[in-house]
Design an enzyme around this catalytic site. Structure first.
Site, PDB file in Angstrom:
ATOM      1  N   ARG A   9     -15.606 -11.231  16.138  1.00 48.77           N
ATOM      2  CA  ARG A   9     -15.342 -10.536  16.382  1.00 48.77           C
ATOM      3  C   ARG A   9     -14.236 -10.151  15.763  1.00 48.77           C
ATOM      4  NH1 ARG A   9     -19.635  -9.356  18.307  1.00 48.77           N
ATOM      5  NH2 ARG A   9     -19.711  -7.701  20.182  1.00 48.77           N
ATOM      6  N   ALA A  36       7.260 -12.971  28.208  1.00 49.04           N
ATOM      7  CA  ALA A  36       7.201 -12.421  28.768  1.00 49.04           C
ATOM      8  C   ALA A  36       6.978 -12.020  27.327  1.00 49.04           C
ATOM      9  CB  ALA A  36       7.941 -11.206  28.367  1.00 49.04           C
ATOM     10  N   ARG A  68       5.904  -9.101  33.367  1.00 40.40           N
ATOM     11  CA  ARG A  68       5.920  -9.623  32.612  1.00 40.40           C
ATOM     12  C   ARG A  68       5.514 -10.569  32.058  1.00 40.40           C
ATOM     13  NH1 ARG A  68      10.380 -10.266  34.017  1.00 40.40           N
ATOM     14  NH2 ARG A  68      11.228 -11.668  33.212  1.00 40.40           N
ATOM     15  N   VAL A 105      14.308 -27.592  24.394  1.00 37.40           N
ATOM     16  CA  VAL A 105      14.039 -28.084  23.315  1.00 37.40           C
ATOM     17  C   VAL A 105      16.098 -27.482  23.017  1.00 37.40           C
ATOM     18  CG1 VAL A 105      13.841 -27.195  21.380  1.00 37.40           C
ATOM     19  CG2 VAL A 105      11.906 -27.421  23.305  1.00 37.40           C
ATOM     20  N   ASP A 125      15.052 -17.204  24.847  1.00 37.32           N
ATOM     21  CA  ASP A 125      16.260 -16.148  24.522  1.00 37.32           C
ATOM     22  C   ASP A 125      17.387 -16.386  24.558  1.00 37.32           C
ATOM     23  OD1 ASP A 125      16.340 -18.295  26.429  1.00 37.32           O
ATOM     24  OD2 ASP A 125      15.691 -17.147  28.407  1.00 37.32           O
ATOM     25  N   ASN A 126      16.915 -16.766  23.470  1.00 36.91           N
ATOM     26  CA  ASN A 126      18.631 -17.713  23.270  1.00 36.91           C
ATOM     27  C   ASN A 126      19.384 -17.849  21.838  1.00 36.91           C
ATOM     28  OD1 ASN A 126      19.895 -20.443  22.805  1.00 36.91           O
ATOM     29  ND2 ASN A 126      19.106 -21.056  24.588  1.00 36.91           N
ATOM     30  N   CYS A 166      16.152 -16.195   6.168  1.00 35.50           N
ATOM     31  CA  CYS A 166      15.480 -17.247   7.610  1.00 35.50           C
ATOM     32  C   CYS A 166      17.138 -16.778   7.949  1.00 35.50           C
ATOM     33  CB  CYS A 166      16.378 -18.806   7.019  1.00 35.50           C
ATOM     34  SG  CYS A 166      18.509 -18.340   6.807  1.00 35.50           S
ATOM     35  N   CYS A 183      18.100  -9.963  29.000  1.00 37.12           N
ATOM     36  CA  CYS A 183      16.624  -9.349  29.737  1.00 37.12           C
ATOM     37  C   CYS A 183      17.633  -8.776  31.428  1.00 37.12           C
ATOM     38  CB  CYS A 183      15.913  -9.900  30.218  1.00 37.12           C
ATOM     39  SG  CYS A 183      15.966 -11.729  30.061  1.00 37.12           S
ATOM     40  N   CYS A 238      24.166 -18.336   2.113  1.00 42.30           N
ATOM     41  CA  CYS A 238      23.467 -18.495   3.090  1.00 42.30           C
ATOM     42  C   CYS A 238      23.959 -19.827   3.459  1.00 42.30           C
ATOM     43  CB  CYS A 238      21.788 -18.089   3.364  1.00 42.30           C
ATOM     44  SG  CYS A 238      21.835 -18.806   4.902  1.00 42.30           S
TER      45      CYS A 238
END
Ligand code: ZN
Length: 336
Positions: A9, A36, A68, A105, A125-126, A166, A183, A238
């Site tokens: 598919r 999530a 979630r 990490v 989340d960081n 970036c 969250c 940058c």
């Protein structure tokens, strides 16, 4: 099980075709963070036939994740997310290689954890970790897909070093701790995080089959039902992709103590290399109270805190928010 027909598919799509499928099959992708967003993108990439998936997460499954985080069930509570995700996705597609890595990490290990990857999906989340990943991506030249979701909105962007903006072109300064909604404080609609995880997996597949990057941030508002595309330009000054500064990659700390977003949990990653004697720790802790061995982790409670100790010496300590107290509890019960 025969893989003939598994991707029919998908290969029938002109956007992918047999050549695109071949590219996916030869790709190595890391997903950092199996929350999530990461559980959705990792699941889709495994099913799409990405040849090697490295699933990295430092945490264990909690009951409030089940709303979630689509790879986890009630029976997985207290187990490392990386191990559970590996098992679930091997069951979904045995023809690809899936490695779960239950590690935090940080600057001292990101280079080895992401050795040989062709692309990284950000499920963290960081913000600090995103800046660190951005610097390594620039150094090595691999693309990555940023994603974030909060409340009823989310965003995703494919980042290709020195081609698109970036992450630091997009966000020049690291936000101060506590300045962003988390969250925990704002909540998250599970349909929105699932859409953003899908957008990230789509961007990853596009880049892996050789499509040029969009150079746009995709912004999704689930309640309004809107998807916006916002062009993000490279910044001429940058610090990361133009000036080549590596302030995050250069911050090599011997021991990492991090408070985790959205919970009263501290993660401690000691400088110690190699596995620790979990059985020895378990027999010592038995004298102090209940200790539970769940294969390659130990779970125990002491001084009002709940410990999860991994075989490499890393620990999650729940029920406290003070890193120094976490360090002293670790020294007291595990030793350092
Ligand atoms: Zn930049």
């Amino acid at each position: 099980m025969s893989s003939a027909g598994r991707y029919v598919r998908q290969t029938i799509l002109p956007e992918i075709g047999p050549a695109g499928q071949e590219r996916l099959g030869h790709a190595t992708v890391a997903v950092i963070g199996l929350g999530a967003l990461g559980t959705v993108s990792a699941g889709l990439l495994a099913r799409a036939g990405v040849g090697r998936l490295r699933l990295i997460d430092r945490d264990v499954v909690e009951v409030n994740n089940l709303q979630r985080q689509v790879l986890f069930d009630e029976g997985d509570v207290d187990l490392p997310k990386a191990d559970v995700a590996e098992r679930k996705l091997r069951a979904a597609n045995s023809s690809v290689t899936i490695d779960g890595i239950a590690k935090d990490v940080h600057a001292a290990n990101i280079e080895s954890l992401l050795d040989g990857v062709d692309l990284v999906v950000d499920g963290t989340d960081n913000m600090e970790l995103r800046f660190l990943l951005n610097e390594l991506a620039l150094k090595r030249g691999f693309p990555w897909v940023y994603g974030g979701a909060i409340a009823t909105q989310g965003m995703a962007m494919g980042i290709v070093p020195r081609t698109t903006a970036c992450f630091r072109c997009f966000l020049p300064q690291v936000p101060a701790p506590g300045s962003l909604a988390t969250c925990d404080t704002a909540g998250i609609l599970n349909t929105v995080s699932s859409v953003v995880g899908s957008l990230q997996a789509t961007e990853a597949i596009r880049l892996l089959v050789g499509e040029p990057p969009r150079g746009e941030l995709l912004v999704f508002d689930g309640w309004a039902g809107e998807l916006q595309k916002i062009r993000v330009a490279r910044r001429k000054d940058c610090p990361a992709c133009v000036r080549g500064e590596t302030e995050f990659l250069g911050a090599r700390r011997a021991q990492v103590i991090a408070a985790m977003c959205g919970s009263d949990t501290i993660s401690i990653d000691p400088a110690h290399k190699g596995d620790i004697d979990l059985a020895g720790v378990e027999s010592r802790l038995k004298r102090l109270g209940a200790v539970k061995s769940l294969g390659n982790i130990l779970v125990f409670e002491a001084d009002g805190a709940r410990f999860t100790l991994f075989s490499d010496g890393r620990a999650l300590i729940r029920g406290i928010d003070d890193p120094e107290r976490a360090r002293s509890l670790y020294a007291k019960y595990v030793g350092m």
